[in-house]
Design a protein around this motif. Structure first.
Motif, PDB file in Angstrom:
ATOM      1  N   LYS A  54      53.165  22.373  48.720  1.00 52.19           N
ATOM      2  CA  LYS A  54      52.171  21.764  47.840  1.00 52.19           C
ATOM      3  C   LYS A  54      50.753  22.208  48.172  1.00 52.19           C
ATOM      4  O   LYS A  54      49.866  22.192  47.311  1.00 52.19           O
ATOM      5  N   SER A  55      50.519  22.605  49.407  1.00 52.06           N
ATOM      6  CA  SER A  55      49.184  22.996  49.851  1.00 52.06           C
ATOM      7  C   SER A  55      49.059  24.508  49.925  1.00 52.06           C
ATOM      8  O   SER A  55      49.888  25.184  50.538  1.00 52.06           O
ATOM      9  N   GLU A  56      48.010  25.063  49.312  1.00 50.77           N
ATOM     10  CA  GLU A  56      47.790  26.506  49.404  1.00 50.77           C
ATOM     11  C   GLU A  56      47.459  26.897  50.838  1.00 50.77           C
ATOM     12  O   GLU A  56      47.759  28.009  51.286  1.00 50.77           O
ATOM     13  N   LEU A  57      46.844  25.976  51.588  1.00 47.25           N
ATOM     14  CA  LEU A  57      46.538  26.251  52.989  1.00 47.25           C
ATOM     15  C   LEU A  57      47.823  26.503  53.772  1.00 47.25           C
ATOM     16  O   LEU A  57      47.898  27.432  54.587  1.00 47.25           O
ATOM     17  N   HIS A  58      48.858  25.706  53.505  1.00 47.71           N
ATOM     18  CA  HIS A  58      50.146  25.905  54.169  1.00 47.71           C
ATOM     19  C   HIS A  58      50.819  27.193  53.683  1.00 47.71           C
ATOM     20  O   HIS A  58      51.448  27.904  54.463  1.00 47.71           O
ATOM     21  N   GLN A  59      50.686  27.480  52.404  1.00 48.36           N
ATOM     22  CA  GLN A  59      51.247  28.722  51.863  1.00 48.36           C
ATOM     23  C   GLN A  59      50.624  29.933  52.540  1.00 48.36           C
ATOM     24  O   GLN A  59      51.325  30.866  52.960  1.00 48.36           O
TER      25      GLN A  59
END
Length: 208
Positions: A45-50
């Motif tokens: 859900k998070s682009e930071l995690h992606q």
């Protein structure tokens, strides 16, 4: 940017750190991900995690590996198909990978004041040498957390508790190393433990 830092710990062990400045698309486009890896990153859900997930795959490439060389066991611990040991971490704008011939663990944490609020949850023995009025208190807590998180990743045994089973021997921040122990089920295991600080982050890693 490309590789941020590379550390040759010894002849069998290397740490590589990536500063995540690229966009999601810039990180994704050069990679050849396994279907399950692509499904995993698309489900985040998070682009930071992606971006953290993808930057780890770029670090693998720096080591000469691909996403196809990596797999995870039932406890979620990563492994390499050639038998070398690997540990992975990412936090906000940095990711790190350590690869060695022996068991290893790595963690990157952002230095934040709120770690002082939860210190009692992961610190026990270490309170004997910590001073809450010390200007370095938050930085030292972050080192202790990073080392214990690295130990947890290395041992990968459900049920282990940071506060009860992991000990970090007294250290000075300028030494960049200490010794840590796992005390679990009547057995004790000793690990060489290292740490470094950069841009408000702490990276810790442990090995036999």
């Amino acid at each position: 940017m490309p590789l941020y830092k590379s550390i040759s710990v010894n002849s069998q062990t290397t740490v590589k750190i990536w500063k995540i400045e690229e966009s999601y698309n810039a990180l994704l486009s050069p990679l050849n991900l396994r279907p399950e890896s692509l499904e995993r990153v698309l489900g985040m859900k998070s682009e930071l995690h992606q971006r953290g997930f993808l930057s780890v795959r770029h670090l693998l490439r720096e080591f000469g590996y691909t996403d196809q060389d990596l797999y995870y066991d039932a406890n979620g611990k990563p492994h390499l198909k050639d038998g070398k040991h690997i540990s992975i971490t990412h936090s906000f704008t940095f990711s790190g990978v350590i690869i060695s011939d022996t068991k290893v663990g790595i963690d990157i944490e952002k230095q934040r004041e709120k770690i002082g609020i939860i210190a009692h949850k992961f610190v026990d023995y270490e309170f004997e040498y910590l001073n809450k009025d010390d200007l370095e208190y938050i930085r030292k807590l972050t080192v202790i957390w990073g080392i214990k998180e690295s130990l947890y990743k290395l041992f990968a045994t459900p049920g282990m508790l940071f506060r009860e089973h992991f000990l970090v021997i007294p250290f000075m921040l300028e030494d960049y190393e200490t010794v840590s122990w796992i005390d679990y089920k009547m057995k004790k295991y000793k690990y060489n433990s290292y740490f470094l600080e950069f841009e408000g982050f702490t990276c810790a890693y442990v090995l036999v």
